[in-house]
Write an enzyme that holds these catalytic residues in place. Sequence first.
Site, PDB file in Angstrom:
ATOM      1  N   ASN A   9     144.934  38.873  80.508  1.00 38.72           N
ATOM      2  CA  ASN A   9     144.407  40.184  80.468  1.00 38.72           C
ATOM      3  C   ASN A   9     144.205  40.585  81.755  1.00 38.72           C
ATOM      4  O   ASN A   9     143.132  40.353  82.380  1.00 38.72           O
ATOM      5  CB  ASN A   9     143.468  40.186  79.329  1.00 38.72           C
ATOM      6  CG  ASN A   9     142.760  41.388  79.220  1.00 38.72           C
ATOM      7  OD1 ASN A   9     143.232  42.374  79.629  1.00 38.72           O
ATOM      8  ND2 ASN A   9     141.662  41.450  78.457  1.00 38.72           N
ATOM      9  N   LYS A  11     142.936  43.421  82.446  1.00 42.98           N
ATOM     10  CA  LYS A  11     141.850  44.644  82.576  1.00 42.98           C
ATOM     11  C   LYS A  11     142.154  45.539  83.355  1.00 42.98           C
ATOM     12  O   LYS A  11     143.478  45.884  83.648  1.00 42.98           O
ATOM     13  CB  LYS A  11     140.638  43.715  83.106  1.00 42.98           C
ATOM     14  CG  LYS A  11     140.514  42.633  81.824  1.00 42.98           C
ATOM     15  CD  LYS A  11     139.055  42.315  81.836  1.00 42.98           C
ATOM     16  CE  LYS A  11     138.672  41.042  81.024  1.00 42.98           C
ATOM     17  NZ  LYS A  11     137.522  40.271  80.963  1.00 42.98           N
ATOM     18  N   HIS A  96     138.992  43.997  72.108  1.00 45.59           N
ATOM     19  CA  HIS A  96     138.164  43.211  73.159  1.00 45.59           C
ATOM     20  C   HIS A  96     136.839  43.688  73.343  1.00 45.59           C
ATOM     21  O   HIS A  96     136.394  45.062  73.028  1.00 45.59           O
ATOM     22  CB  HIS A  96     139.005  43.538  74.456  1.00 45.59           C
ATOM     23  CG  HIS A  96     138.485  42.579  75.437  1.00 45.59           C
ATOM     24  ND1 HIS A  96     137.419  42.948  76.158  1.00 45.59           N
ATOM     25  CD2 HIS A  96     139.060  41.384  76.016  1.00 45.59           C
ATOM     26  CE1 HIS A  96     137.198  41.806  77.121  1.00 45.59           C
ATOM     27  NE2 HIS A  96     138.280  40.916  76.898  1.00 45.59           N
ATOM     28  N   GLU A  98     135.072  44.586  75.726  1.00 48.58           N
ATOM     29  CA  GLU A  98     134.660  45.517  76.653  1.00 48.58           C
ATOM     30  C   GLU A  98     134.982  46.745  75.867  1.00 48.58           C
ATOM     31  O   GLU A  98     134.430  47.791  76.004  1.00 48.58           O
ATOM     32  CB  GLU A  98     135.522  45.299  77.655  1.00 48.58           C
ATOM     33  CG  GLU A  98     134.927  44.131  78.508  1.00 48.58           C
ATOM     34  CD  GLU A  98     135.940  43.371  79.284  1.00 48.58           C
ATOM     35  OE1 GLU A  98     136.900  43.902  79.561  1.00 48.58           O
ATOM     36  OE2 GLU A  98     135.519  42.369  79.824  1.00 48.58           O
ATOM     37  N   GLU A 168     136.592  35.175  71.962  1.00 49.34           N
ATOM     38  CA  GLU A 168     135.762  35.267  73.070  1.00 49.34           C
ATOM     39  C   GLU A 168     134.361  35.370  73.033  1.00 49.34           C
ATOM     40  O   GLU A 168     134.064  36.514  72.756  1.00 49.34           O
ATOM     41  CB  GLU A 168     136.470  36.559  73.907  1.00 49.34           C
ATOM     42  CG  GLU A 168     137.999  36.545  74.140  1.00 49.34           C
ATOM     43  CD  GLU A 168     138.414  37.299  75.004  1.00 49.34           C
ATOM     44  OE1 GLU A 168     139.133  36.822  76.123  1.00 49.34           O
ATOM     45  OE2 GLU A 168     138.061  38.468  75.168  1.00 49.34           O
ATOM     46  N   GLY A 174     133.605  36.657  82.221  1.00 51.28           N
ATOM     47  CA  GLY A 174     133.542  36.979  83.446  1.00 51.28           C
ATOM     48  C   GLY A 174     132.413  36.449  83.973  1.00 51.28           C
ATOM     49  O   GLY A 174     131.821  37.017  85.095  1.00 51.28           O
ATOM     50  N   SER A 214     136.079  32.917  81.003  1.00 47.89           N
ATOM     51  CA  SER A 214     136.120  32.022  82.379  1.00 47.89           C
ATOM     52  C   SER A 214     136.712  30.777  82.171  1.00 47.89           C
ATOM     53  O   SER A 214     136.435  29.437  82.201  1.00 47.89           O
ATOM     54  CB  SER A 214     134.396  31.655  82.329  1.00 47.89           C
ATOM     55  OG  SER A 214     133.835  32.862  82.702  1.00 47.89           O
TER      56      SER A 214
HETATM   57  P1  13P Z   1     137.529  36.066  81.892  1.00 52.77           P
HETATM   58  O1  13P Z   1     138.674  35.065  82.130  1.00 52.77           O
HETATM   59  O2  13P Z   1     137.704  36.834  83.489  1.00 52.77           O
HETATM   60  O3  13P Z   1     136.261  35.420  81.988  1.00 52.77           O
HETATM   61  O4  13P Z   1     137.929  37.200  80.955  1.00 52.77           O
HETATM   62  C1  13P Z   1     138.181  36.761  79.736  1.00 52.77           C
HETATM   63  C2  13P Z   1     138.679  37.905  78.902  1.00 52.77           C
HETATM   64  O5  13P Z   1     137.785  39.107  78.656  1.00 52.77           O
HETATM   65  C3  13P Z   1     139.817  38.036  78.477  1.00 52.77           C
HETATM   66  O6  13P Z   1     140.214  38.846  77.426  1.00 52.77           O
END
Ligand code: 13P
Length: 252
Positions: A9, A11, A96, A98, A168, A174, A214
């Site tokens: 992803n 982002k 997601h 976010e 997740e 992150g 992560s």
């Molecule tokens: P990270 O791997 O940067 O923690 O992000 C995970 C994520 O949100 C994937 O959709």
Amino acid sequence: MRKNIVAGNWKMNKTLQEGIELAKELNTVLATDKPKCDVVICTPFIHLASVTPIVDKAIIGVGAENCADKESGAYTGEVSAAMVASTGAQYVILGHSERRAYYHETPEILKEKVRLALANGLTPIFCIGEVKEERLENRQNEVVRAQIEGSLFDLTAEEFSKIVLAYEPVWAIGTGLTATPEQAQEMHAFIRSVLAGKWGKEVADNTSILYGGSCKPSNAKELFANPDVDGGLIGGASLKAADFKGIIDAFA
Ligand code: 13P
């Protein structure tokens, strides 16, 4: 049987030129050293039409990170599931954390997005996961169950069987904090029990459930070794070909 999948992803990272470079690099690396799992890259909308023709479809699937909850029309700035599919993309990340947190996507909105994605032949990678307070209060199971119920329980078994889930935990995204392999396995097994209760054991057994948060080359192997963890949804570590490849290589 369910597939093992490593999905990136991106982002809101990479200009178009940078994205094309990364996709080309991955394509070359994976063409010479073939992955032992399905590989997907989910990119910003504007990259899709450029990235789909340069990757070998047999090795790398391409997806969007979102799509609209409306079919078409006067929704300025939105991108429909049909538009995503018309670029040659096969996947779309939906729900997601976010998008839920910053863009107020509710279970009802997500239900529509899932419906439209499926109607347009896209495979939703549907994200679920609790925030830190919910984990501290030991409410993660009820939160995740409600997320599945709220957006997916209207689907028939046939429709649901087209979906990939991604657990997740928001506190791990992150942050450098990863769920332990035990925490991941426990939750994935719980999720599979929810699926079995609704759609039956066979559907549950055939659903790919990815872990995200992560995930990196150094921890992917122990996470993916769990019986109910079928791969990962990768943020930060999907932005460098070597790191992403390192995670893919966890499936040796
Ligand atoms: P990270 O791997 O940067 O923690 O992000 C995970 C994520 O949100 C994937 O959709």
